[in-house]
Design an enzyme around this catalytic site. Structure first.
Site: not given
Length: 525
Positions: A188, A401, A441
């Site tokens: 991320s 995601d 994610h």
């Protein structure tokens, strides 16, 4: 028999002496640290089986309590590093007794100012001298950016780079042999940080594992703001409820699941998935209009799954990939502003804590894009410096995601290829990208998405099952990963099945003859 007892006793005594020596080394280590702009808080000996202290972790980052029991013996160093007269960052270095000669830096997440303790635990267990920073501020908010560009600079790149420099110096001080290779692990924002290091400091790491990177960061913030403009608030006729998003998800799976040759509830290549949502429009006789869409709502859904363009028609950010909508309906499509985007505009773009996210327009997008402080967008396509330095990067992104569309990673891969004029086989020498079906994610979704990127996704030490070990093998033995094998875990942590995820731009295709759970029934095409 007496001889065996004597040998066992000698071995036990040697182990005890070794631990005592390591403990003493750690407790006195602070006296050796004389690094510029570095203030040492403590050096703490952590024996096997003890509770890991997080004494400097504020409540907003989870506090000082820890339920993590150390499985290794290590020296925990806590310190502050000053970066300007208005900024500093906190960091920790964990120096294990089972040191393998490898250094590793971890990253952060969101607008995160919290040390990635989970990743530090994971990496140090493998014998990496491991560091983590708070990226220039504590807490998961952008309020510390307000009228303070120095803190923004720490967040953009400086905390990670400077922390890496300090961490390497500490490693050399603590271990007589120094370090052989340096690595990075992050997802991320952590993925973006890894790529920023590649772009700006190509000598920092020999191997980078970067997941779901927040590429094109400013336009990611714009993209997050755009969804409220598309959906409207919950009382508007454009709004789509979470229950309707569930219906939309089922329709996407109906239209796209079998495109890879198998009906398993997982989309292997979202590029092939171009769903038609008009199939869900309510007919004139529909009584329960919550189980279908109005024409206006169908337009909303089409907009959600479309790319973002600026006022001048310039492409800014790709579409949200289909398959993520169940989670995204609570993150982006809830009729409220997205927190990270909201904070970026309040505390960076406009320096106005009263800015109202509901007023966002493409004019605001243009203002933010033009600003791009410290090139935080992290979208430089020329990574030749990293290539020339001999670096390797393993890039992965989940195809479910719901926070950062995986289409962003595909766009960046193509941008690098175009900028450097390299074919996929040329890029393979130092850059490999793996889209991971069934991954959300940075964490598992519906499919075989545990790939060893952290403790919660551990699936063994075999490099084909563990992206960190795959990177070590690539850097140190020259064996590059041809695929990443993911595991689908049951609730009790058992492996249900495995799947080999293809190296981009190839995609997975079910060819049989076994069941879809048979990893050998799939082929990269």
């Amino acid at each position: 028999m007496m001889r065996w007892f004597l040998l066992i006793g000698l071995a036990s005594a040697a182990a005890t002496d070794s631990s005592a020596s390591f403990e003493s080394r750690c407790q006195h280590f602070h006296k050796e640290i004389h690094l510029q702009n570095v203030h040492v808080h403590s050096t703490t000996y952590v024996p096997i089986g003890s509770n890991i202290s997080m004494a400097y972790n504020p409540p907003i980052c989870g506090g000082t309590s820890s339920s993590s029991i150390s499985t290794i013996e290590f020296c925990q160093v806590a310190l502050n590093v000053t970066t300007s007269d208005k900024s500093q960052f906190f960091m920790e270095a964990w120096l294990p007794s089972n040191y393998t000669g490898r250094f590793l830096s971890t990253g952060n997440g969101g607008l995160n100012g919290c040390v990635g303790y989970g990743d530090m635990i994971y990496a140090s267990q493998y014998g990496f001298a491991t560091i983590g920073t708070n990226n220039g501020h504590f807490g998961d908010t952008g309020q510390y950016f307000l009228n303070n560009p120095e803190v923004i600079e720490d967040f953009a790149y400086r905390a990670l780079h400077t922390g890496t420099v300090v961490g390497k110096a500490l490693t050399k001080l603590f271990y007589p042999q120094g370090y052989k290779n340096s690595y990075y692990l992050g997802c991320s924002t952590g993925g973006r940080q890894g790529w920023k290091s590649i772009q700006r400091f190509p000598d920092d790491f020999d191997g980078v594992v970067a997941g779901a990177p927040a590429f094109n960061f400013v336009n990611l913030c714009n993209w997050g703001s755009r969804f409220l403009k598309i959906t409207g608030p919950p009382d508007s006729d454009t709004f789509v409820t979470s229950a309707q998003w569930s219906i939309i998800h089922n329709e996407i799976i109906r239209q796209c699941d079998a495109l890879d040759g198998a009906v398993d509830g997982t989309i292997e290549d979202t590029d092939l998935c171009q769903p038609i949502f008009e199939t869900l429009i309510c007919n004139s006789t529909a009584v329960n209009k919550t189980s279908c869409l109005t024409g206006v709502q169908a337009n909303t859904v089409n907009e959600v799954f479309s790319a973002m363009y600026g006022l001048d028609g310039k492409w800014l950010y790709p579409r949200m990939q289909p398959g993520s909508e169940l989670a995204a309906s609570f993150i982006y499509y809830s009729g409220n502003g997205f927190k990270y985007s909201d904070d970026w505009f309040k505390y960076v773009v406009y320096n106005d804590s009263n800015w109202d996210h509901s007023t966002w327009t493409l004019a605001d997008a243009a203002a933010a894009d033009a600003q791009d402080p410290f090139q935080i967008s992290t979208f430089d396509g020329d990574i030749s410096g990293f290539q020339k330095a001999g670096g390797k990067v393993l890039h992965y992104h989940g195809l479910e995601d719901a926070i950062i569309t995986s289409d962003s990673s595909k766009a960046y891969y193509k941008h690098v290829a175009d900028t450097m004029g390299l074919s996929p086989s040329d890029l393979d020498q130092f850059y490999r990208f793996f889209p991971i079906s069934g991954m959300g994610h940075c964490s598992p979704g519906t499919g075989a998405a545990s790939i060893g990127q952290g403790s919660s996704t551990y699936a063994g030490d075999d490099p084909q099952d563990n992206v960190l070990m795959a990177m070590v093998q690539w850097v140190e033995k020259g064996i590059a990963p041809e695929y990443v094998r993911g595991s689908k875990k049951s609730i009790d942590g058992q492996t249900e099945y495995r799947r080999k995820h293809c190296k981009y731009p190839k995609r997975n295709r079910y060819v049989g003859p076994g069941k879809y759970t048979d990893e050998n029934a799939w082929k990269c095409v």
